[in-house]
Design an enzyme around this catalytic site. Structure first.
Site, PDB file in Angstrom:
ATOM      1  CG  HIS A  88      -1.791   1.024   1.131  1.00 18.97           C
ATOM      2  ND1 HIS A  88      -3.185   0.718   1.233  1.00 18.97           N
ATOM      3  CD2 HIS A  88      -1.776   2.488   1.206  1.00 18.97           C
ATOM      4  CE1 HIS A  88      -3.787   2.012   1.265  1.00 18.97           C
ATOM      5  NE2 HIS A  88      -3.008   3.005   1.274  1.00 18.97           N
ATOM      6  CG  HIS A 139      -0.816   6.995  -1.049  1.00 12.87           C
ATOM      7  ND1 HIS A 139      -1.827   7.548  -1.491  1.00 12.87           N
ATOM      8  CD2 HIS A 139      -1.019   6.513   0.222  1.00 12.87           C
ATOM      9  CE1 HIS A 139      -2.933   6.789  -0.788  1.00 12.87           C
ATOM     10  NE2 HIS A 139      -2.287   6.310   0.303  1.00 12.87           N
ATOM     11  CE  LYS A 184      -7.962   1.785  -0.665  1.00 12.90           C
ATOM     12  NZ  LYS A 184      -6.671   2.502  -0.438  1.00 12.90           N
ATOM     13  CG  HIS A 236      -9.632   4.492   3.306  1.00 12.68           C
ATOM     14  ND1 HIS A 236      -8.572   5.113   3.388  1.00 12.68           N
ATOM     15  CD2 HIS A 236     -10.186   5.002   4.386  1.00 12.68           C
ATOM     16  CE1 HIS A 236      -8.530   5.765   4.534  1.00 12.68           C
ATOM     17  NE2 HIS A 236      -9.555   5.949   5.209  1.00 12.68           N
ATOM     18  CG  HIS A 284      -4.980   2.067   5.864  1.00 14.12           C
ATOM     19  ND1 HIS A 284      -6.139   1.919   6.072  1.00 14.12           N
ATOM     20  CD2 HIS A 284      -4.775   2.769   4.631  1.00 14.12           C
ATOM     21  CE1 HIS A 284      -6.888   2.704   5.154  1.00 14.12           C
ATOM     22  NE2 HIS A 284      -6.006   3.254   4.265  1.00 14.12           N
ATOM     23  CG  ASP A 334      -1.634   4.876   4.168  1.00 14.54           C
ATOM     24  OD1 ASP A 334      -1.781   5.301   2.957  1.00 14.54           O
ATOM     25  OD2 ASP A 334      -2.461   5.154   5.106  1.00 14.54           O
TER      26      ASP A 334
END
Length: 335
Positions: free
Chosen positions: A12, A14, A95, A132, A166, A238
């Site tokens: 995960h 970004h 996602k 999420h 997460h 994350d």
């Protein structure tokens, strides 16, 4: 003391876009690959947009061997759209963001009933769903309230591979053990900090993320599951970079930047608890087994030699503050 990890994966990550991508992408290059989040501006909702983003990541990575597991921002899809996505090189899954729940998620799902036909087709086509998992309730209860949605998804779509992204609570771990089609990622920060570290004294904006860190009992439960190499729990950093001006400001952006130090800090954490032999499963093997992954062959050796975390990372007109900025860790990557 040292350990060599085979094909460490971040499930995960970004990487943002533009100049921020150019700055942060190389800082994840010790990993063999990562699952890349699609909540750009605008989000990556089509295979064409996803592929173009993947190429920009490859360019930012330079010569590094790094497998890009790309995701698409979930919106209701037709069978033709799902088929096209699955056939696109590098595609990993969809996602799902509840609308407006986190950074750049305004176009997310407001009503799950509208996604029913898409989810039914996804389970038949073996396309993973990454979620999420937060409600719009009181901030400390958002993940717990969303567990009912995970339960409903797991029961209604028993062949759909669902990843609880997460996770931050002991209750989420309990749910993980109830359904074979659930798996989960957990971040570095949620294995270490609690809400007290974020807001118990002077506010620490660079530790603020969503889901927010929880209670000591939640952190301890997550840590024990990771140290015991729970077979359906994977590392997902994350790692979420924001410009310093967006973190140290009113309306502090949510996200902790951990990419450059995640592997040394994990080695330090597992070694301190006498569980260094479990790190390989947590950082790679579990994910490979759950998803049938074959990342590029990359070995990273970590040793108990201190490293100094930079006060910030600067380039391309961007400045990002990492977790543990200016502090010394007791482990580092052996170059």
């Amino acid at each position: 003391m040292e350990i060599t990890l085979n094909a460490p994966l971040d499930m995960h990550l970004h990487l943002r876009d533009g100049d921020m991508l150019k700055l942060v992408a190389p800082l994840s290059s010790d990993f063999a690959g990562a699952v890349i989040m699609p909540n750009l501006v605008p989000p990556a909702t089509t295979p064409a947009a996803m592929s173009a983003y993947s190429e920009r990541i490859a360019s930012a990575m330079g010569e590094e061997s790094f497998t890009r597991y790309m995701t698409l921002f979930f919106t209701p899809q037709s069978e033709q759209q799902l088929t096209q996505a699955k056939a696109t090189p590098g595609f990993f899954g969809y996602k799902l963001y509840p609308a407006g729940i986190t950074t750049n998620s305004e176009g997310g799902v407001a009503n799950l009933t509208e996604a029913d036909s898409t989810l039914r087709m996804m389970q038949e086509m073996d396309i993973p769903l990454l979620v999420h998992g937060e409600s719009h309730g009181f901030v400390m209860d958002r993940e717990t309230e969303f567990l009912a949605v995970y339960r409903e998804l797991a029961e209604r779509y028993p062949k759909l591979r669902i990843c609880m992204e997460h996770i931050t609570t002991a209750a989420a771990l309990q749910l993980l053990d109830e359904f074979d089609n659930l798996c989960a990622t957990v971040t570095l920060q949620h294995l270490i900090i609690t809400l007290d570290d974020v807001a118990g004294g002077a506010l620490q904006p660079h530790l603020f993320c969503k889901p927010i860190a929880k209670r000591p009992g939640d952190r301890d439960a997550l840590l024990q599951a990771a140290l015991n190499a729970h077979p359906r729990l994977m590392f997902g950093s994350d790692s979420a970079p924001h410009p310093r001006c967006k973190k140290e400001a009113c309306g502090c952006a949510a996200g902790v930047f951990t990419a450059p130090l995640a592997l040394p800090r994990l080695a330090e954490l597992f070694a301190r608890h006498g569980a260094l032999d479990k790190l390989q499963a947590f950082i790679s093997d579990n994910a490979c087994k759950l998803y049938g992954l074959t990342p590029v062959q990359k070995q990273i050796t970590l040793h108990d030699v201190p490293m100094q975390v930079p006060a910030s990372y600067r380039s391309y007109g961007q400045q990002v503050i990492p977790m543990y900025a200016g502090e010394q860790l007791s482990w580092s990557v052996k170059r």
